[in-house]
Design an enzyme around this catalytic site. Structure first.
Site: not given
Lengths: 209, 234
Positions: A47-48
């Site tokens: 998710e980064n």
């Protein structure tokens, strides 16, 4: 006989189907990646800001500009793409991710999940967990069946603050695989020689066979 | 208009003040504006409200501004691995507002795009929803979240040109492009500063309109928080 952590991860990996886009949470869920069937093309999202996460780098090949959501060094694959945090959570919230595997402190029989804070203790934060459970198509919880202090984690109602309401689809513990259906916990598979009575003994939720 | 400043201290002149709202790019220590954080530390500006996914770690990133007690409030999604932060929080010296990471990103994106608020399913039915407007759409509950803007955004890119066009590298992109759009003033620090035309216009991630000042940074620490490797034959 209860499953080992490795066996739990291997069982969780069976939920990763060919062509799935998957987000694995920090901790034990990350280890599920080691058990993805060789013939299944599973694409891991971090998710980064990365889709198509490769294995950890060989020592000396680490790149500080390339990390996963657990801040571990990782590598890219030929099909990798990078994007911003807003695009990443657009993917998650927008329902484009097929499956997420996360840890938990408590799961209630109606699918409520608590995994981010214990009142009175220093809170680290929810990170992306609330967005994942709100947006991903299927949410699987991989957890020890009972807390370290002996209290049940599979409960009738969560007493800890929620990460999401009615969001869990499946729980995998060392005792077996449990599905949340119509606000009930239903056994779908038990570890070898484990009886449903043992599971009921270790749970506070109502367990249906 | 010249956007290039010769160093981080000069770039900060006239745009940082006590009590300001600051956005600071990065995920963990990946893609943080190291040299601008140094300059902010030197400036002794205090009472900062810092919007950043994380609070750095001891001795690195925003951890440097915690040591000097320049931050009075953090808006973040995760602040673990930071002893100074935990201490200051438990002493009541610092205020903390947790946002789910995707909500934080969208609040910033919305701020930069002129959207005052939006509805999201994230956090519905949890503590995060307390005090917020809730609304049903097609039978599902959503909560209203307001956008975020900053007096100053500090961001980090890999390459930039003198117009402020930016290209990020790998996962060091993260919150940087959104924060670039949501700052009244945005200062970008880049590893490579080039003349206009040297960047492929089709590959630019952030357009120069969002960047008011730019510096070429140097001596990057790029500390790795969690070095993880495998054996060559795995």
């Amino acid at each position: 006989m209860v499953w080992s952590r490795d066996e739990m991860c291997a069982r969780a990996a069976k939920e990763l189907k060919d062509g799935y886009y998957v987000n694995l949470g920090i901790g034990m869920p990350t280890l599920v990646a080691n058990h993805i069937p060789k013939d299944a093309n599973v694409i891991l999202q971090s998710e980064n800001g990365m889709l198509g996460m490769g294995p950890f780098p060989i020592e000396g090949e680490e790149d500080p500009d390339l990390i996963n959501a657990g801040k571990q060094t990782i590598t890219a694959l030929p099909m990798t793409s990078y994007f911003s945090s807003a695009d990443s959570f657009g993917m998650i919230r927008g329902g484009h991710i097929d499956l997420s595997i996360l840890g938990a402190m408590q799961v209630a029989q109606n699918g409520d999940l608590a995994n981010w804070m214990i009142p009175g203790k220093m809170i680290k934060g929810m990170g992306g967990a609330m967005d994942l459970v709100a947006g991903v198509k299927k949410v699987v919880i991989l957890m020890e069946h009972v807390a370290k202090d002996g209290s049940a984690k599979l409960v009738s109602n969560c007493t800890l603050p929620l990460t999401g309401a009615k969001v869990v689809d499946m729980v995998i513990s060392e005792y077996g695989v449990f599905e949340i259906v119509d606000e009930c916990v239903k056994v779908s598979e038990l570890a070898p020689e484990i009886s449903i009575e043992e599971v009921r003994d270790k749970s506070q939720a109502e367990i249906l066979s | 208009m010249n956007k290039i400043y010769s160093n981080s201290k000069e770039a900060l002149e006239g745009v940082a003040f006590d009590g300001m709202v600051l956005m600071c790019g990065g995920f963990g220590l990946c893609g943080i504006p190291e040299r601008m954080i140094d300059a902010l530390k030197e400036s002794k500006i205090k009472n900062i409200t810092a919007i950043s996914n994380n609070a750095g770690i001891d001795g690195e990133g925003l951890g440097l501004l915690l040591e000097t007690k320049q931050i009075s409030k953090m808006i973040s999604s995760y602040v673990g691995e930071n002893k100074i932060f935990a201490e200051q929080y438990l002493n009541g010296e610092i205020e903390l507002e947790f946002n789910p990471q995707g909500t934080l990103a969208e609040r910033i994106r919305a701020g930069g795009a002129g959207i005052p608020a939006f509805y999201t399913p994230t956090g519905a039915g949890t503590k995060i929803a307390e005090g917020k407007e809730a609304r049903q759409f097609e039978g599902r509950e959503y909560i209203m979240e307001k956008s975020l803007r900053a007096d100053l955004s500090l961001i980090k890119a890999w390459k930039g040109d003198s117009e402020g066009n930016l290209i990020y590298k790998k996962t060091a992109r993260n919150f940087n492009p959104l924060m670039a759009t949501a700052g009244k003033i945005t200062i970008a620090e880049v590893e490579h500063l080039v003349e206009p035309g040297k960047l492929d216009a089709d590959q630019i991630h952030t357009s120069g309109i969002f960047v008011q000042r730019i510096i070429k940074g140097s001596h990057y620490n790029k500390r790795i928080e969690n070095l993880t490797t495998r054996k060559a034959n795995d």
